[in-house]
Scaffold this motif. Structure first.
Motif, PDB file in Angstrom:
ATOM      1  N   MET A   1       0.816  -1.228   0.000  1.00  0.00           N
ATOM      2  CA  MET A   1       0.000   0.000   0.000  1.00  0.00           C
ATOM      3  C   MET A   1       0.842   1.267   0.000  1.00  0.00           C
ATOM      4  O   MET A   1       1.845   1.347   0.694  1.00  0.00           O
ATOM      5  CB  MET A   1      -0.910   0.033   1.236  1.00  0.00           C
ATOM      6  CG  MET A   1      -1.908  -1.074   1.283  1.00  0.00           C
ATOM      7  SD  MET A   1      -2.898  -1.131  -0.209  1.00  0.00           S
ATOM      8  CE  MET A   1      -4.515  -1.239   0.497  1.00  0.00           C
ATOM      9  N   GLY A   2       0.352   2.223  -0.729  1.00  0.00           N
ATOM     10  CA  GLY A   2       0.953   3.548  -0.686  1.00  0.00           C
ATOM     11  C   GLY A   2       2.385   3.602  -1.188  1.00  0.00           C
ATOM     12  O   GLY A   2       3.087   4.590  -1.002  1.00  0.00           O
ATOM     13  N   ARG A   3       2.775   2.538  -1.831  1.00  0.00           N
ATOM     14  CA  ARG A   3       4.161   2.537  -2.270  1.00  0.00           C
ATOM     15  C   ARG A   3       4.238   3.002  -3.718  1.00  0.00           C
ATOM     16  O   ARG A   3       3.351   2.731  -4.527  1.00  0.00           O
ATOM     17  CB  ARG A   3       4.733   1.120  -2.132  1.00  0.00           C
ATOM     18  CG  ARG A   3       6.237   1.086  -2.217  1.00  0.00           C
ATOM     19  CD  ARG A   3       6.735  -0.263  -1.758  1.00  0.00           C
ATOM     20  NE  ARG A   3       6.632  -0.413  -0.308  1.00  0.00           N
ATOM     21  CZ  ARG A   3       7.511   0.080   0.551  1.00  0.00           C
ATOM     22  NH1 ARG A   3       8.548   0.756   0.118  1.00  0.00           N
ATOM     23  NH2 ARG A   3       7.371  -0.126   1.837  1.00  0.00           N
ATOM     24  N   ASP A   4       5.296   3.669  -4.029  1.00  0.00           N
ATOM     25  CA  ASP A   4       5.520   4.092  -5.397  1.00  0.00           C
ATOM     26  C   ASP A   4       5.596   2.856  -6.294  1.00  0.00           C
ATOM     27  O   ASP A   4       6.457   2.006  -6.112  1.00  0.00           O
ATOM     28  CB  ASP A   4       6.831   4.880  -5.430  1.00  0.00           C
ATOM     29  CG  ASP A   4       7.200   5.310  -6.841  1.00  0.00           C
ATOM     30  OD1 ASP A   4       8.340   5.752  -7.030  1.00  0.00           O
ATOM     31  OD2 ASP A   4       6.344   5.203  -7.745  1.00  0.00           O
TER      32      ASP A   4
ATOM     33  N   ALA B   1       9.107  -2.242 -10.256  1.00  0.00           N
ATOM     34  CA  ALA B   1       9.679  -2.445 -11.584  1.00  0.00           C
ATOM     35  C   ALA B   1      11.148  -2.768 -11.510  1.00  0.00           C
ATOM     36  O   ALA B   1      11.754  -3.170 -12.489  1.00  0.00           O
ATOM     37  CB  ALA B   1       9.448  -1.205 -12.428  1.00  0.00           C
ATOM     38  N   LYS B   2      11.727  -2.553 -10.319  1.00  0.00           N
ATOM     39  CA  LYS B   2      13.175  -2.724 -10.208  1.00  0.00           C
ATOM     40  C   LYS B   2      13.509  -4.150  -9.802  1.00  0.00           C
ATOM     41  O   LYS B   2      12.763  -4.818  -9.108  1.00  0.00           O
ATOM     42  CB  LYS B   2      13.734  -1.754  -9.158  1.00  0.00           C
ATOM     43  CG  LYS B   2      13.414  -0.312  -9.486  1.00  0.00           C
ATOM     44  CD  LYS B   2      13.885   0.619  -8.380  1.00  0.00           C
ATOM     45  CE  LYS B   2      13.260   1.997  -8.552  1.00  0.00           C
ATOM     46  NZ  LYS B   2      12.951   2.635  -7.292  1.00  0.00           N
TER      47      LYS B   2
ATOM     48  N   GLU C   1      20.801  -6.895  -0.536  1.00  0.00           N
ATOM     49  CA  GLU C   1      19.845  -6.587  -1.593  1.00  0.00           C
ATOM     50  C   GLU C   1      19.582  -5.086  -1.622  1.00  0.00           C
ATOM     51  O   GLU C   1      19.602  -4.442  -0.582  1.00  0.00           O
ATOM     52  CB  GLU C   1      18.531  -7.335  -1.341  1.00  0.00           C
ATOM     53  CG  GLU C   1      18.676  -8.851  -1.297  1.00  0.00           C
ATOM     54  CD  GLU C   1      18.865  -9.472  -2.679  1.00  0.00           C
ATOM     55  OE1 GLU C   1      18.607  -8.774  -3.669  1.00  0.00           O
ATOM     56  OE2 GLU C   1      19.271 -10.633  -2.745  1.00  0.00           O
ATOM     57  N   PRO C   2      19.362  -4.546  -2.804  1.00  0.00           N
ATOM     58  CA  PRO C   2      19.180  -3.092  -2.911  1.00  0.00           C
ATOM     59  C   PRO C   2      17.969  -2.568  -2.148  1.00  0.00           C
ATOM     60  O   PRO C   2      18.040  -1.532  -1.534  1.00  0.00           O
ATOM     61  CB  PRO C   2      19.023  -2.847  -4.415  1.00  0.00           C
ATOM     62  CG  PRO C   2      18.752  -4.188  -5.001  1.00  0.00           C
ATOM     63  CD  PRO C   2      19.370  -5.188  -4.099  1.00  0.00           C
TER      64      PRO C   2
ATOM     65  N   VAL D   1      -1.317  -2.677  -9.571  1.00  0.00           N
ATOM     66  CA  VAL D   1      -0.097  -1.903  -9.368  1.00  0.00           C
ATOM     67  C   VAL D   1       0.926  -2.233 -10.444  1.00  0.00           C
ATOM     68  O   VAL D   1       1.545  -1.352 -11.032  1.00  0.00           O
ATOM     69  CB  VAL D   1       0.502  -2.181  -7.972  1.00  0.00           C
ATOM     70  CG1 VAL D   1       1.875  -1.568  -7.853  1.00  0.00           C
ATOM     71  CG2 VAL D   1      -0.412  -1.623  -6.899  1.00  0.00           C
ATOM     72  N   LEU D   2       1.074  -3.512 -10.717  1.00  0.00           N
ATOM     73  CA  LEU D   2       2.039  -3.917 -11.731  1.00  0.00           C
ATOM     74  C   LEU D   2       1.669  -3.366 -13.105  1.00  0.00           C
ATOM     75  O   LEU D   2       2.533  -3.004 -13.888  1.00  0.00           O
ATOM     76  CB  LEU D   2       2.132  -5.439 -11.808  1.00  0.00           C
ATOM     77  CG  LEU D   2       2.831  -6.145 -10.655  1.00  0.00           C
ATOM     78  CD1 LEU D   2       2.935  -7.627 -10.940  1.00  0.00           C
ATOM     79  CD2 LEU D   2       4.212  -5.559 -10.427  1.00  0.00           C
ATOM     80  N   ASP D   3       0.375  -3.321 -13.380  1.00  0.00           N
ATOM     81  CA  ASP D   3      -0.059  -2.788 -14.670  1.00  0.00           C
ATOM     82  C   ASP D   3       0.296  -1.326 -14.796  1.00  0.00           C
ATOM     83  O   ASP D   3       0.654  -0.851 -15.864  1.00  0.00           O
ATOM     84  CB  ASP D   3      -1.579  -2.963 -14.840  1.00  0.00           C
ATOM     85  CG  ASP D   3      -1.919  -4.386 -15.238  1.00  0.00           C
ATOM     86  OD1 ASP D   3      -3.110  -4.756 -15.140  1.00  0.00           O
ATOM     87  OD2 ASP D   3      -1.002  -5.113 -15.640  1.00  0.00           O
ATOM     88  N   GLN D   4       0.187  -0.615 -13.677  1.00  0.00           N
ATOM     89  CA  GLN D   4       0.591   0.785 -13.688  1.00  0.00           C
ATOM     90  C   GLN D   4       2.050   0.903 -14.065  1.00  0.00           C
ATOM     91  O   GLN D   4       2.451   1.812 -14.781  1.00  0.00           O
ATOM     92  CB  GLN D   4       0.425   1.389 -12.294  1.00  0.00           C
ATOM     93  CG  GLN D   4      -0.927   1.958 -12.002  1.00  0.00           C
ATOM     94  CD  GLN D   4      -0.906   2.615 -10.648  1.00  0.00           C
ATOM     95  OE1 GLN D   4      -0.088   3.492 -10.401  1.00  0.00           O
ATOM     96  NE2 GLN D   4      -1.772   2.179  -9.774  1.00  0.00           N
ATOM     97  N   VAL D   5       2.823  -0.023 -13.507  1.00  0.00           N
ATOM     98  CA  VAL D   5       4.251   0.024 -13.733  1.00  0.00           C
ATOM     99  C   VAL D   5       4.593  -0.241 -15.188  1.00  0.00           C
ATOM    100  O   VAL D   5       5.461   0.396 -15.769  1.00  0.00           O
ATOM    101  CB  VAL D   5       4.951  -1.024 -12.846  1.00  0.00           C
ATOM    102  CG1 VAL D   5       6.397  -1.176 -13.243  1.00  0.00           C
ATOM    103  CG2 VAL D   5       4.832  -0.627 -11.397  1.00  0.00           C
TER     104      VAL D   5
END
Lengths: 384, 628
Positions: A87-90, A95-96, A222-223, A369-373
């Motif tokens: 939630m609320g995450r960019d 995508a990274k 991990e990044p 969310v993934l689709d947005q990305v």
């Protein structure tokens, strides 16, 4: 925090900075998340000792009550995961690498979990069927003194019950949905097999294997800090599904015993590993003896059923007092289990359903969310 | 219940009969079945059971546990009861199995189509006057959808689709009435003796197998959610169609008939006995059936799935009242709930797909310009799609309740157009979405037009495509009604403007060659013409025109009328100007050397050449074809 994309546009720089600010708080939340999971698992692993207030029904490992607690814990875990990680995450976070791989993998696992939920729901129906059979025996054997009619009746029911519990999955599967006259008559009318809800090729253990095969513990460094919670959520998911499949009758469960260890650095590793080991041990023991599953109530039912059938086989009227007392105790115990099953199985089924619905919803939200990305568009199919 | 005479039979006789038919005691008893024999034998047996049962009850009532004799007798009776019940259980099972052959699919289809002639409707208001039979399964009329529920589109050649979808339950006889009688007479006695559980188990087992077999015939498959996720859309599409047909039959005929059978056998025999048996029989299959629809409702959203999803939604919507009717009662609540959940998820999926579609149109990334500036495949696709949407406007209109999220007029976001809907207050949200889709289509097309090197072609492209949009809207009454004439006018103005822009872009330059200024040297009007300049003018004009001619002959305006109109417009611009120029200045050229180098075209030549424009094929130097 190094910029992870090459676009130097003003807006992008702003969002990176925003992430940096949020990051501090985030670390705490993620740690809390892990701690909560560890706590709940510990509760499930270290079961209440005798001096502690006994709950009714007792939450023995792999009992119905224990599973209800497990599913409850999972639902809490899932909710927290969503709140803290999704939630609320960019959206560009996902995508990274490696999240761009891990999240879809997690979603794929949840699809398999959905099928397992359906299989479990179906399995619970079979448990209810066994409970009803056992109930017949309990009711008949409650009459005193033990009479031949009642004993025979109980035996008939128990024979059916035990056959159903110990039947070989593969053998019986061929009867389902296919009507053949002649000697199959007895099996159809008498034996309620699983009459599977999936095609023959579907295997619960294969689903679990597929779910866990690509579940690898994250290496250090991990990044982003989200990799661990995703790993956690996936591990819990696989564990819960695995435990349910081990306990409740399910289509095709060979090879279920295998499981992977959680690396010790995680706070929740100890209880989860402990639980996995215990359950896997039990599974190995029981695997050869039949496919009924490790559910505590089923195990007890089977054991008591065998004893009572033995009693019924050797029954002559009248039964001597000591024997009668012994049998009576067992009947009471069986009655107890039946009651627990009757009281607990429907709520358990509803919990499984809730799990199902929750996963569907979460999956849908994650996909959005993934689709947005995905700025790469879905190609427009010019023929439809 | 059918009572053979009780009083005349003694306990001993009855007991004898029971013992004679003890399957565990004699081979003969095991091999033969009472209910396959003659009626007398059957009645005698049932009579015997009743007699034993009677003794059982009276012994219990007498409450004499002190006397060992009574105890012994009670035990004996008990024993006899058990043997009788075991026997009856076997008989029950045997009868059921003998009559468990799956219903023929033809019977089912017949029942379905005859539904419309003899409705026992529980829902939608009948469209035929006088058909006021609202008798339902004891429930009051559920809410029907207003107006027509004609949903033929999705179902292909199915006979059902040609009728209005009048939902109706149609029970058939799964087991002949006399057999049902026998079954009931057994069930009665088993339940009276306290053997209800055994009875339910046997009944459920056999009937469930029968239902499973029927499912197979109807093609109800056992697919997992994983299977469905992985399936190609084409295959899945077909399966959904099959499912819709099967589901209707299952709910309205199969399950309803099973329910009736349970009632016939078990009603009134004990606490919700019929309900328990019904659930035992159909719960598993029903869940299996709905799991498919559920899996579809969870699957990935893709715009091309929209219409099938809507079909599925409508089927389920129509079925819902029947589901409620057949699966009434507390124990069936989960099934009703599941059906409702699936329905709402399908609605959500439909909404999501529309949004997906809008996004896809907006972001469609192909940069390769369509040769000749003709209709872009995207335009065709989108217009076909929204035509279909207008066909589905009834369902989709109910599902789409929010306006499209347009770009903000104040944002710097260059990636989304903005749209002011204040002129469209009267229109439904769905209509607004359609308009919005056209807006974003145009927006995308504008972007695509920029990839043309030639600015004129870009304008032509826009003209062609917007014109196509207009034609499509005009061609569909539903679409036109939804889009509305106000916006239609805007679109018309748009393509006309594009035409004008094209003209300017191409012909201003060409006509510039034919301008007056700069040709006259200071002084007199007629003889003061700069021959050099004039020659250059002619040369430029020829070159430009030839170039434009060659190039734009390759361009295409697919619409005949539009093509004509534009050519006429070009002619109106070009011909008079050229004629006048030629008229005024040809003498100056002809009076010099090699006039043919400068005056290449006669007016007729130009007129003919214009006819080549926008044909989409090359002109050869020597033949100037007249277009068809």
């Amino acid at each position: 925090m190094p910029p992870t994309d090459n676009q130097g546009s003003f807006l992008n720089r702003i969002s990176i900075r925003r992430n940096q600010v949020v990051y501090e708080h985030e670390v705490e939340d993620l740690e809390q998340f892990q701690k909560h999971v560890a706590d709940r698992l510990t509760e499930l692993f270290h079961l209440p000792t005798e001096d502690a207030t006994p709950s009714d029904p007792p939450e023995t490992l792999l009992s119905i009550a224990w599973f209800r607690k497990l599913l409850d814990a999972f639902l809490c875990c899932e909710a927290e995961f969503k709140a803290v990680v999704i939630m609320g995450r960019d959206p560009t976070t996902f995508a990274k690498s490696p999240l761009d791989r891990l999240i879809p993998e997690h979603l794929d696992r949840s699809v398999k979990a959905l099928d397992i939920c359906n299989a479990i729901t179906h399995g619970i129906d079979l448990l209810l069927h066994w409970q009803k059979l056992a109930q017949i025996a309990v009711d008949s054997l409650q009459q005193r003194p033990f009479g031949e009619g009642n004993v025979k009746r109980a035996k008939k029911a128990l024979d059916t019950l035990l056959s159903s519990i110990t039947i070989d999955d593969k053998e019986n599967h061929h009867h389902s949905g296919k009507y053949t006259a002649s000697k199959d008559q007895e099996t159809i009318g008498n034996l309620r097999s699983l009459s599977y809800s999936f095609a023959k090729s579907w295997s619960a253990s294969k689903q679990i294997q597929a779910m866990s095969s690509n579940l690898a513990a994250p290496r250090g460094g991990e990044p982003t800090g989200l990799v661990v919670p995703v790993y956690l959520m996936s591990s819990v998911l696989v564990f819960v599904m695995w435990a349910m499949v081990a306990a409740i009758p399910c289509q095709e469960r060979t090879g279920l015993g295998a499981h992977s260890q959680i690396p010790k650095q995680f706070p929740w590793a100890h209880p989860m590993n402990g639980l996995q080991e215990k359950i896997a041990e039990d599974w190995k023991k029981k695997e050869k003896k039949g496919r009924s599953g490790l559910l505590e109530e089923t195990q007890r039912l089977e054991k008591l059923g065998k004893n009572l059938v033995e009693f019924a086989d050797g029954f002559t009227f009248p039964v001597e007092e000591e024997k009668a007392k012994e049998v009576a105790t067992q009947v009471v115990e069986m009655g107890d289990i039946c009651r627990r099953m009757e009281d607990g199985l429907m709520p358990l089924q509803m919990q499984v359903r809730e799990l199902f619905l929750r996963m569907v919803r979460s999956r849908g939200e994650a996909l959005d969310v993934l689709d947005q990305v995905n700025k790469i568009t879905t190609p427009v199919p010019y023929n439809f | 219940m059918e009572q053979p005479e009780n009083d005349s039979v003694s306990y001993e006789t009855a007991e004898q009969i029971i013992l004679r038919w003890d399957a565990t005691a004699s081979e003969d008893a095991r091999v033969r079945m009472i209910f396959e024999g003659d009626r007398q034998e059957i009645n005698r047996y049932l009579q015997a059971v009743d007699r034993i049962q009677l003794s059982m009850e009276s012994t219990t009532l007498s409450d004499d546990d002190g006397a060992a004799g009574v105890q012994g007798q009670s035990k004996k009776i008990n024993g006899a009861i058990q043997i009788a019940m075991a026997r009856l259980e076997d008989e029950f099972r045997n009868i059921l199995i003998s009559h468990a052959s799956p219903v023929e699919t033809e019977t089912l289809t017949e029942s379905m189509s005859s539904v419309h002639l003899t409705p026992r409707t529980s829902t939608s208001i009948s469209e035929f006057p006088g058909n006021d039979d609202y008798s339902s399964r004891g429930e009051e009329d559920s809410v029907s959808r207003d107006g027509s529920s004609s949903l033929e589109r999705g179902e292909s050649s199915n006979t059902i689709s040609s009728y209005r979808s009048m939902s109706s339950i149609r029970e058939i006889d799964l087991i002949p009435a006399d057999i049902v009688c026998d079954l009931r007479s057994i069930a009665e006695r088993m339940i009276a003796a306290g053997y209800f559980r055994e009875c339910v188990q046997v009944y459920g087992s056999v009937r469930k197998s029968a239902v499973d077999a029927c499912f197979k015939k109807l093609g109800v498959e056992k697919l997992s959610i994983g299977d469905i996720q992985r399936m190609e859309w084409e295959a899945l599409n077909a399966k959904i169609g099959k499912w819709m047909r099967a589901a209707k039959m299952c709910v309205r005929v199969l399950f309803a008939s099973e329910k009736r059978l349970c009632e016939q056998i078990f009603e009134g025999l004990g606490t919700a006995a019929d309900d328990a048996c019904f659930m035992e029989t159909v719960k598993g299959p029903a869940v299996q059936l709905f799991n498919f629809a559920e899996a579809i409702s969870i699957s990935r959203r893709a715009p091309e799935k929209l219409f099938k999803i809507l079909d599925l939604h409508d089927t389920l919507f129509d079925l819902l009242p029947d589901i409620d009717a057949v699966f009434d009662g507390k124990s069936a609540e989960s099934i009703r709930v599941q059906a409702t959940e699936i329905l709402s998820r399908l609605a959500e999926a439909a909404r999501g797909m529309l949004t997906e579609f809008e996004n896809a149109v907006l972001r469609e990334p192909s940069k390769v310009p369509v040769p000749g500036g003709t209709i872009h495949p995207l335009t065709r696709y989108v217009m076909n799609y929204i035509s279909l949407i207008s066909d589905y406007k009834q369902t989709l209109g109910e599902l789409i309740v929010s306006r499209p999220a347009t770009g903000s007029r104040y944002s710097d976001d260059q990636t989304t157009p903005d749209m002011d809907f204040s002129d469209h207050e009267e229109q439904s949200p769905l209509a607004l979405h359609l308009i919005w889709i056209i807006v974003i289509l145009q927006f995308n097309l504008e972007g695509k037009s920029k990839h043309y090197k030639d600015n004129s072609l870009a304008h032509l492209f826009i003209m062609n495509n917007v014109h196509y949009i207009v034609q499509k809207i005009k061609g569909s009454p539903e679409l036109r009604e939804m889009i509305g004439d106000h916006y239609l006018r805007k679109l018309t103005a748009k393509f006309r403007q594009a035409a004008t822009s094209y003209q300017r872009a191409t012909w201003v330059g060409v006509l510039y060659c034919l301008r007056d200024e700069g040709l006259h040297v200071s002084g007199s009007f007629s003889s003061g013409v700069s021959k050099t300049t004039l020659r250059e003018r002619f040369k430029s004009f020829n070159a430009m025109f030839e170039d434009v001619h060659k190039t734009q002959a390759l361009w295409l305006i697919p619409d005949t009328q539009l093509r004509e109109e534009l050519r006429i417009s070009i002619s109106d611009l070009l011909i008079p100007a050229y004629r006048s120029f030629l008229g005024r200045f040809r003498s100056h050229i002809e009076s010099g050397r090699h006039p043919e180098n400068y005056i290449k075209y006669s007016v007729e030549d130009l007129e003919t050449a214009v006819l080549d424009f926008f044909e989409g094929c090359a002109v050869s130097q020597h033949s100037r074809r007249r277009s068809q």
